[in-house]
Design an enzyme around this catalytic site. Structure first.
Site, PDB file in Angstrom:
ATOM      1  N   ASN A   1      -5.866   2.271  -9.979  1.00  0.00           N
ATOM      2  CA  ASN A   1      -4.778   1.460  -9.304  1.00  0.00           C
ATOM      3  C   ASN A   1      -3.466   2.011  -8.761  1.00  0.00           C
ATOM      4  OD1 ASN A   1      -3.363  -1.190  -8.776  1.00  0.00           O
ATOM      5  ND2 ASN A   1      -2.089  -0.828 -10.753  1.00  0.00           N
TER       6      ASN A   1
ATOM      7  N   HIS B   1       0.595   1.887  -8.250  1.00  0.00           N
ATOM      8  CA  HIS B   1       1.658   1.200  -8.815  1.00  0.00           C
ATOM      9  C   HIS B   1       2.959   1.594  -8.310  1.00  0.00           C
ATOM     10  CE1 HIS B   1       3.768  -1.684 -11.390  1.00  0.00           C
ATOM     11  NE2 HIS B   1       4.370  -0.574 -12.063  1.00  0.00           N
TER      12      HIS B   1
ATOM     13  N   SER C   1       2.676   5.623  -8.528  1.00  0.00           N
ATOM     14  CA  SER C   1       1.924   6.330  -9.224  1.00  0.00           C
ATOM     15  C   SER C   1       0.459   5.840  -9.170  1.00  0.00           C
ATOM     16  CB  SER C   1       2.196   5.846 -10.871  1.00  0.00           C
ATOM     17  OG  SER C   1       3.492   6.246 -11.166  1.00  0.00           O
TER      18      SER C   1
ATOM     19  N   ASP D   1      -0.860  -1.755 -16.256  1.00  0.00           N
ATOM     20  CA  ASP D   1      -0.027  -0.636 -15.668  1.00  0.00           C
ATOM     21  C   ASP D   1       0.119   0.720 -16.868  1.00  0.00           C
ATOM     22  OD1 ASP D   1       0.312  -1.959 -13.277  1.00  0.00           O
ATOM     23  OD2 ASP D   1       2.006  -2.803 -13.859  1.00  0.00           O
TER      24      ASP D   1
HETATM   25  C1  GRF Z   1       1.694  -1.485  -2.696  1.00  0.00           C
HETATM   26  O1  GRF Z   1       2.945  -1.329  -2.490  1.00  0.00           O
HETATM   27  C2  GRF Z   1       1.101  -1.135  -4.318  1.00  0.00           C
HETATM   28  O2  GRF Z   1       2.030   0.041  -4.750  1.00  0.00           O
HETATM   29  C3  GRF Z   1       1.165  -2.458  -4.875  1.00  0.00           C
HETATM   30  O3  GRF Z   1       0.777  -3.458  -3.928  1.00  0.00           O
HETATM   31  C4  GRF Z   1       1.198  -3.019  -2.801  1.00  0.00           C
HETATM   32  C5  GRF Z   1       0.111  -3.300  -1.820  1.00  0.00           C
HETATM   33  O4  GRF Z   1       0.216  -3.086  -0.513  1.00  0.00           O
HETATM   34  N1  GRF Z   1       0.265  -2.224  -6.158  1.00  0.00           N
HETATM   35  P1  GRF Z   1      -0.744  -3.132   0.548  1.00  0.00           P
HETATM   36  O5  GRF Z   1      -1.420  -4.279   0.481  1.00  0.00           O
HETATM   37  O6  GRF Z   1      -1.642  -2.046   0.429  1.00  0.00           O
HETATM   38  O7  GRF Z   1       0.098  -3.081   1.919  1.00  0.00           O
END
Ligand code: GRF
Length: 215
Positions: free
Chosen positions: A110, A112, A139, A148
């Site tokens: 993931n 984050h 991260s 998370d």
């Molecule tokens: C990202 O900022 C990521 O950190 C979070 O969700 C957002 C997804 O953005 N988990 P995208 O859909 O890849 O533009």
């Protein structure tokens, strides 16, 4: 020739991280293939991005299932069809249950938008601003049953400047994210990065602190 890394990318929205991974593959910088893009939201723009690049897509919609277990089972059945090496959560806004995570143990990543363990959960940019932080970041971590909370593989940080809004921070974060996800996948494909029983190994050594991304 088959790619060394077979991925399923899970999204809920815009899919800019998905796009960065697609671009890295198409640009020859990442030896991987995206076997399927799955969204829990039928209106996710990321589905359009996937379709434009000829990728298979599936929708497993939240509202069609009356329990988390039923949703997770449907998602699992959908993914089992493709037998991916890794599940890449890229803005997938759904909490996965422990049975699902167990079924794909060591194989779910993931991204984050915070320097974990700081700011787990949502609205990380606003919370960092509210706290007067001068630094924030991104991260990439292994997904475990703790939200998370899995071991962090790679972190990238940026400065918060006076006057920055949550949107400014989000944009700074995205710039890093779009470099960092392909980088982690590249390491996985090359064998530099290995995950075994919840332990991250980088170049054969157990990782006891996150790698620091230098852009
Ligand atoms: C990202 O900022 C990521 O950190 C979070 O969700 C957002 C997804 O953005 N988990 P995208 O859909 O890849 O533009």
């Amino acid at each position: 020739m088959t790619a060394s890394l077979r991925l399923a990318v899970l999204i809920s929205g815009n899919g800019s991280n998905l796009q960065a991974i697609i671009d890295a593959i198409e640009g020859g910088r990442l030896d991987a293939e995206i076997d399927v893009v799955v969204s829990n939201n039928p209106n996710a723009f990321g589905l359009e991005r996937a379709a434009r690049h000829g990728l298979q897509t599936r929708v497993v919609e939240d509202g069609d299932y009356d329990s988390r277990a039923a949703f997770d089972a449907a998602l699992r059945a959908c993914l089992d069809e493709f037998e991916p090496d890794y599940l890449v959560l890229a803005g997938f806004m759904r909490i996965l249950g422990p049975a699902f995570i167990d079924a794909f143990a060591d194989r779910i990543l993931n991204i984050h938008p915070s320097l974990l363990p700081a700011y787990k959960g949502l609205d990380t940019h606003q919370r960092a601003l509210d706290n007067g932080d001068t630094r924030h970041g991104v991260s990439i971590h292994l997904v475990t049953a703790e939200l998370d909370g899995g071991p962090v593989i790679l972190q990238g940080a940026y400065s918060i400047e006076p006057g920055d809004s949550a949107t400014d921070l989000q944009q700074k974060g995205h710039r890093l994210e779009h470099e960092m996800y392909p980088q982690v996948l590249y390491w996985l494909g090359k064998g530099d990065l290995r995950i075994d029983n919840g332990q991250i190994f980088f170049q054969q050594r157990p990782l006891d602190a996150p790698l620091v991304y230098q852009s």
